[in-house]
Design a protein around this motif. Structure first.
Motif, short mmCIF file in Angstrom:
data_model
loop_
_atom_site.label_atom_id
_atom_site.label_comp_id
_atom_site.label_asym_id
_atom_site.label_seq_id
_atom_site.Cartn_x
_atom_site.Cartn_y
_atom_site.Cartn_z
N VAL A 1 0.84 -1.21 0.00
CA VAL A 1 0.00 0.00 0.00
C VAL A 1 0.87 1.26 0.00
CG1 VAL A 1 -1.68 1.32 1.35
CG2 VAL A 1 -1.98 -1.15 1.06
N LEU A 2 1.90 1.26 0.83
CA LEU A 2 2.77 2.44 0.90
C LEU A 2 3.47 2.68 -0.44
CD1 LEU A 2 4.33 1.99 4.46
CD2 LEU A 2 2.69 3.73 3.73
N ALA A 3 3.77 1.61 -1.17
CA ALA A 3 4.45 1.77 -2.47
C ALA A 3 3.56 2.46 -3.49
CB ALA A 3 4.88 0.39 -2.99
N LYS B 1 4.35 12.73 6.28
CA LYS B 1 5.05 11.48 6.06
C LYS B 1 4.10 10.30 6.22
CE LYS B 1 9.38 13.33 7.97
NZ LYS B 1 10.40 13.19 9.04
N VAL B 2 4.40 9.22 5.50
CA VAL B 2 3.70 7.95 5.70
C VAL B 2 4.76 6.87 5.88
CG1 VAL B 2 1.60 8.52 4.44
CG2 VAL B 2 3.56 7.64 3.19
N ALA C 1 1.59 11.03 9.23
CA ALA C 1 1.95 12.15 10.11
C ALA C 1 1.83 13.44 9.31
CB ALA C 1 3.38 11.99 10.63
N THR C 2 1.08 14.40 9.83
CA THR C 2 0.95 15.69 9.16
C THR C 2 2.26 16.45 9.21
OG1 THR C 2 0.35 17.00 11.11
CG2 THR C 2 -1.44 15.82 9.97
N GLY C 3 2.36 17.48 8.41
CA GLY C 3 3.43 18.45 8.58
C GLY C 3 3.11 19.36 9.74
N VAL C 4 3.94 20.36 9.94
CA VAL C 4 3.72 21.33 11.01
C VAL C 4 2.61 22.29 10.58
CG1 VAL C 4 4.76 23.17 12.39
CG2 VAL C 4 6.12 21.15 11.75
N GLY D 1 -4.25 13.12 3.93
CA GLY D 1 -3.52 11.90 4.26
C GLY D 1 -4.41 10.68 4.30
N ARG D 2 -5.56 10.80 4.94
CA ARG D 2 -6.48 9.66 5.00
C ARG D 2 -6.96 9.25 3.60
NH1 ARG D 2 -10.25 9.03 10.13
NH2 ARG D 2 -8.79 9.53 11.81
#
Length: 356
Positions: free
Chosen positions: A26-28, A40-41, A53-56, A70-71
């Motif tokens: 899935v990540l690929a 990041k994932v 993970a969201t950015g700042v 992201g979702r």
């Protein structure tokens, strides 16, 4: 004051409704260039899990947009693999002992904890709030201690495990309690005392390294933030944004306070955390400040009053999200309302990218 969120998810087969260990595939499929700046994932300990993970972020609308992006990216990649993404603190249905992810650190974790991590497919919501330095982070965490159980009561989203209703709003918290040093963070006078305690636990052989602790709030080992990881992964984006808004307001309140953090009994704190995991918002809670049993709704009202001055521009979004959680139910309540376990998984796959 900056903010960010890390969310852990499970991948499930839509036919069996059970988690499957295909995080790598899935990540690929994810186009990382399409993710928000700084987001990041990556994979987690168990091959059935992955994390976004969201950015700042500077405000809650930006955070909400990043979480939704992201979702949706993870969900689209999962569907391209014939799978579905679900946001739940524990798997509703599952096969025993899914394969662990490969990697040197994962192997060390497996070597220390053995069977404790063999079936550990728990998913949490981690909120990061920017602070100036580590001493400030420890000071803030001391002030957060009485409110962590209430954040859990709002964030419980794991009533099922292996096809049965556990009777808890957050069974994930019971699973996490098995690890050494888990629970409400002890009181520390400064970062040096905090770091010395972590090093003692590492030297004792119960933690892999100084970046691994199981306390529910801590100075982040990687970022200039306070990291609060008490809530289960939220069933919808709204739940994660609510946790983030309340957590940031708690941090602001702590920074603005001239008072010393309250002296609290560690056993009462543990009782309050257990009660929040057991009942969520649907029953009694324990007020750590008075050591008394009170309705969970009273604790939510007390939390809102405590952070009222610190909400600032987050006031209306947080109040709206809180009204929605109280009216529509927490994640645990929504899961139970779906009926039998298969229907619960179907609900979770439908609402994981819900924007409301």
């Amino acid at each position: 004051m900056t903010i960010g969120v890390e969310e852990e998810f499970l991948l499930v087969d839509p036919a069996t409704r059970r988690p499957v260990a295909r995080a790598g595939e899935v990540l690929a499929r994810i186009d990382r260039d399409a993710l928000p700046a700084g987001a990041k994932v990556h994979r987690e300990l168990v091959g059935t899990q992955l994390e976004f993970a969201t950015g700042v972020c500077d405000d809650l609308p930006e955070l909400r947009d990043q979480l939704l992006t992201g979702r949706r990216a993870l969900d689209a990649a999962a569907r391209a693999e014939g799978l579905r993404l679900v946001a739940t603190g524990t798997p509703v249905l599952a096969d025993p002992a899914p394969p662990l992810s490969r990697g040197e650190r994962f192997e060390v974790i497996e070597g220390i904890y053995r069977g404790q991590v063999a079936d550990y497919q728990c998913c949490g919501c981690h909120v990061h709030v920017g602070v100036p330095d580590r001493d400030t982070a420890v000071h803030v965490v001391n002030h957060l201690r009485p409110w962590l159980p209430t954040l859990l009561a709002l964030g419980g989203n794991s009533p099922f495990l292996l096809g049965r209703d556990t009777g808890y709003a957050s069974w994930r918290m019971l699973e996490q309690a098995k690890f050494p040093g888990a629970g409400v963070t002890p009181f520390f006078k400064d970062a040096a005392e905090h770091d010395a305690q972590v090093e003692r636990l590492v030297d004792a052989g119960v933690l892999v390294d100084a970046s691994q602790t199981f306390w529910l709030a801590r100075p982040s080992p990687a970022y200039p933030t306070v990291e609060v990881r008490v809530a289960d992964t939220a069933a919808t984006t709204a739940g994660a944004v609510l946790q983030a808004g309340l957590t940031r307001a708690l941090v602001r309140t702590a920074l603005a306070s001239d008072e010393q953090p309250p002296e609290l009994d560690d056993q009462v704190l543990a009782a309050a955390l257990w009660s929040a995991a057991r009942h969520g918002l649907a029953g009694p809670g324990v007020d750590p400040r008075t050591a008394r049993r009170v309705p969970a709704a009273e604790l939510v009202e007390a939390l809102l009053a405590h952070v009222s001055d610190a909400l600032g521009g987050d006031r209306e979004p947080v109040r709206s999200l809180l009204r929605g959680a109280l009216a529509g139910g927490t994640g645990a309540q929504r899961q139970r309302g779906a009926g039998e376990p298969g229907a619960v998984v179907d609900l979770l796959t439908c609402i994981v990218t819900e924007s409301g």
